[in-house]
Design a protein around this motif. Sequence first.
Motif, mmCIF file in Angstrom:
data_model
loop_
_atom_site.group_PDB
_atom_site.id
_atom_site.type_symbol
_atom_site.label_atom_id
_atom_site.label_comp_id
_atom_site.label_asym_id
_atom_site.label_seq_id
_atom_site.Cartn_x
_atom_site.Cartn_y
_atom_site.Cartn_z
ATOM 1 N N HIS A 56 0.810 -1.223 0.000
ATOM 2 C CA HIS A 56 0.000 0.000 0.000
ATOM 3 C C HIS A 56 0.843 1.273 0.000
ATOM 4 O O HIS A 56 0.278 2.372 0.063
ATOM 5 C CB HIS A 56 -0.932 0.011 1.214
ATOM 6 N N ALA A 57 2.173 1.135 -0.042
ATOM 7 C CA ALA A 57 3.052 2.315 -0.009
ATOM 8 C C ALA A 57 2.664 3.274 -1.134
ATOM 9 O O ALA A 57 2.458 2.856 -2.273
ATOM 10 C CB ALA A 57 4.506 1.893 -0.137
ATOM 11 N N GLY A 58 2.550 4.552 -0.794
ATOM 12 C CA GLY A 58 2.208 5.570 -1.796
ATOM 13 C C GLY A 58 0.727 5.882 -1.854
ATOM 14 O O GLY A 58 0.341 6.924 -2.387
ATOM 15 N N LYS A 59 -0.122 5.013 -1.296
ATOM 16 C CA LYS A 59 -1.563 5.305 -1.308
ATOM 17 C C LYS A 59 -1.882 6.379 -0.269
ATOM 18 O O LYS A 59 -1.144 6.541 0.705
ATOM 19 C CB LYS A 59 -2.370 4.039 -1.034
ATOM 20 N N PHE A 60 -2.970 7.069 -0.451
ATOM 21 C CA PHE A 60 -3.265 8.222 0.401
ATOM 22 C C PHE A 60 -3.428 7.840 1.865
ATOM 23 O O PHE A 60 -3.192 8.633 2.758
ATOM 24 C CB PHE A 60 -4.523 8.963 -0.104
ATOM 25 N N PHE A 61 -3.824 6.592 2.133
ATOM 26 C CA PHE A 61 -4.074 6.189 3.513
ATOM 27 C C PHE A 61 -2.879 5.448 4.132
ATOM 28 O O PHE A 61 -2.949 5.013 5.280
ATOM 29 C CB PHE A 61 -5.328 5.304 3.594
ATOM 30 N N TYR A 62 -1.779 5.320 3.393
ATOM 31 C CA TYR A 62 -0.645 4.486 3.851
ATOM 32 C C TYR A 62 -0.060 4.970 5.178
ATOM 33 O O TYR A 62 0.149 4.170 6.107
ATOM 34 C CB TYR A 62 0.434 4.454 2.771
ATOM 35 N N ASP A 63 0.194 6.262 5.287
ATOM 36 C CA ASP A 63 0.831 6.767 6.504
ATOM 37 C C ASP A 63 -0.071 6.536 7.722
ATOM 38 O O ASP A 63 0.390 6.084 8.775
ATOM 39 C CB ASP A 63 1.153 8.256 6.350
ATOM 40 N N ASP A 64 -1.354 6.795 7.556
ATOM 41 C CA ASP A 64 -2.309 6.553 8.644
ATOM 42 C C ASP A 64 -2.359 5.069 8.995
ATOM 43 O O ASP A 64 -2.472 4.694 10.162
ATOM 44 C CB ASP A 64 -3.712 7.022 8.242
ATOM 45 N N LEU A 65 -2.274 4.228 7.982
ATOM 46 C CA LEU A 65 -2.334 2.776 8.182
ATOM 47 C C LEU A 65 -1.165 2.305 9.045
ATOM 48 O O LEU A 65 -1.345 1.555 10.019
ATOM 49 C CB LEU A 65 -2.269 2.123 6.792
ATOM 50 N N VAL A 66 0.029 2.763 8.701
ATOM 51 C CA VAL A 66 1.238 2.379 9.440
ATOM 52 C C VAL A 66 1.171 2.894 10.872
ATOM 53 O O VAL A 66 1.464 2.171 11.827
ATOM 54 C CB VAL A 66 2.494 2.903 8.701
ATOM 55 N N LYS A 67 0.732 4.136 11.031
ATOM 56 C CA LYS A 67 0.635 4.714 12.382
ATOM 57 C C LYS A 67 -0.435 3.996 13.205
ATOM 58 O O LYS A 67 -0.256 3.733 14.396
ATOM 59 C CB LYS A 67 0.284 6.210 12.299
ATOM 60 N N THR A 68 -1.538 3.673 12.570
ATOM 61 C CA THR A 68 -2.662 3.077 13.296
ATOM 62 C C THR A 68 -2.308 1.702 13.842
ATOM 63 O O THR A 68 -2.621 1.372 14.988
ATOM 64 C CB THR A 68 -3.892 2.990 12.370
ATOM 65 N N ILE A 69 -1.619 0.893 13.055
ATOM 66 C CA ILE A 69 -1.328 -0.477 13.522
ATOM 67 C C ILE A 69 -0.181 -0.487 14.536
ATOM 68 O O ILE A 69 -0.012 -1.461 15.279
ATOM 69 C CB ILE A 69 -1.060 -1.442 12.348
ATOM 70 N N SER A 70 0.595 0.624 14.576
ATOM 71 C CA SER A 70 1.704 0.726 15.527
ATOM 72 C C SER A 70 1.299 1.437 16.815
ATOM 73 O O SER A 70 2.103 1.543 17.741
ATOM 74 C CB SER A 70 2.867 1.506 14.902
ATOM 75 N N ALA A 71 0.072 1.923 16.885
ATOM 76 C CA ALA A 71 -0.317 2.837 17.958
ATOM 77 C C ALA A 71 -0.495 2.155 19.306
ATOM 78 O O ALA A 71 -0.387 2.802 20.352
ATOM 79 C CB ALA A 71 -1.605 3.551 17.565
ATOM 80 N N SER A 72 -0.746 0.878 19.311
ATOM 81 C CA SER A 72 -1.079 0.160 20.540
ATOM 82 C C SER A 72 -0.902 -1.329 20.213
ATOM 83 O O SER A 72 -0.917 -1.708 19.034
ATOM 84 C CB SER A 72 -2.534 0.492 20.902
ATOM 85 N N PRO A 73 -0.733 -2.197 21.221
ATOM 86 C CA PRO A 73 -0.450 -3.610 20.911
ATOM 87 C C PRO A 73 -1.538 -4.290 20.073
ATOM 88 O O PRO A 73 -2.702 -3.894 20.087
ATOM 89 C CB PRO A 73 -0.356 -4.250 22.295
ATOM 90 N N VAL A 74 -1.104 -5.321 19.367
ATOM 91 C CA VAL A 74 -2.005 -6.150 18.561
ATOM 92 C C VAL A 74 -1.868 -7.595 19.032
ATOM 93 O O VAL A 74 -0.928 -7.941 19.746
ATOM 94 C CB VAL A 74 -1.646 -6.088 17.054
ATOM 95 N N VAL A 75 -2.798 -8.438 18.614
ATOM 96 C CA VAL A 75 -2.671 -9.879 18.817
ATOM 97 C C VAL A 75 -2.475 -10.508 17.443
ATOM 98 O O VAL A 75 -3.363 -10.425 16.584
ATOM 99 C CB VAL A 75 -3.908 -10.476 19.519
ATOM 100 N N ALA A 76 -1.294 -11.084 17.239
ATOM 101 C CA ALA A 76 -0.979 -11.745 15.965
ATOM 102 C C ALA A 76 -1.228 -13.241 16.120
ATOM 103 O O ALA A 76 -0.852 -13.841 17.135
ATOM 104 C CB ALA A 76 0.476 -11.486 15.578
ATOM 105 N N ILE A 77 -1.876 -13.808 15.116
ATOM 106 C CA ILE A 77 -2.322 -15.204 15.211
ATOM 107 C C ILE A 77 -2.093 -15.892 13.873
ATOM 108 O O ILE A 77 -2.329 -15.299 12.816
ATOM 109 C CB ILE A 77 -3.844 -15.268 15.515
#
Length: 157
Positions: A56-77
């Motif tokens: 998704h690099a270069g898409k208008f929502f890419y920066d928000d996407l990267v920040k959003t998933i890094s903002a708080s812990p996730v559960v990876a499965i």
Amino acid sequence: MSENVQRTLVVLKPDAVQRAIAGELLARFERRGLRIAALRLMRVSRALAETHYAVHAGKFFYDDLVKTISASPVVAIVLEGPNAIAVVRAMVGATRPHEAAPGTIRGDYALVGLRNLVHASDAPETAATEIALWFPEGVVSYTRDVERWMTDEGAPA
Ligand SMILES: Nc1ncnc2c1ncn2[C@@H]1O[C@H](COP(=O)(O)OP(=O)(O)OP(=O)(O)O)[C@@H](O)[C@H]1O
Ligand SMILES: [Mg+2]
């Protein structure tokens, strides 16, 4: 083996953990019959987020996407089972929650695209790449006795 057994990466995103529904969402996948092959609560580094979302690099929502998933812990499965990739994508629902069908996770729990709760691999190639990226130590292989009641394996009786 008559089934197309697959592994898929699911990430319960920060909104799922913050809303305290991570367990509830995981339970849906377990109840469907999918087997947990790996599971970890983790904070996502910017580097991991950028690699994961490189497509998704270069898409208008890419920066928000990267920040959003890094903002708080996730559960990876990692989930495993017959046709797991398509099964999980169908359970997750359309990317834009207002287009997601009721009964899907996004259709039942989400309103907007940046808060759509779940990532799920979309094809065998991306699943393999994503599982290696998120679980470089590998996953756990095992079977459950109940599987013969949920798969073609061993049927009938
Ligand atoms: N138009 C958009 N506006 C805002 N966010 C978007 C948009 N399109 C995609 N996203 C965000 O980027 C993520 C990745 O987009 P993608 O097209 O891969 O959707 P997906 O495959 O349904 O979701 P995921 O990859 O998270 O499972 C989406 O889950 C969503 O959070
Ligand atoms: Mg995607």
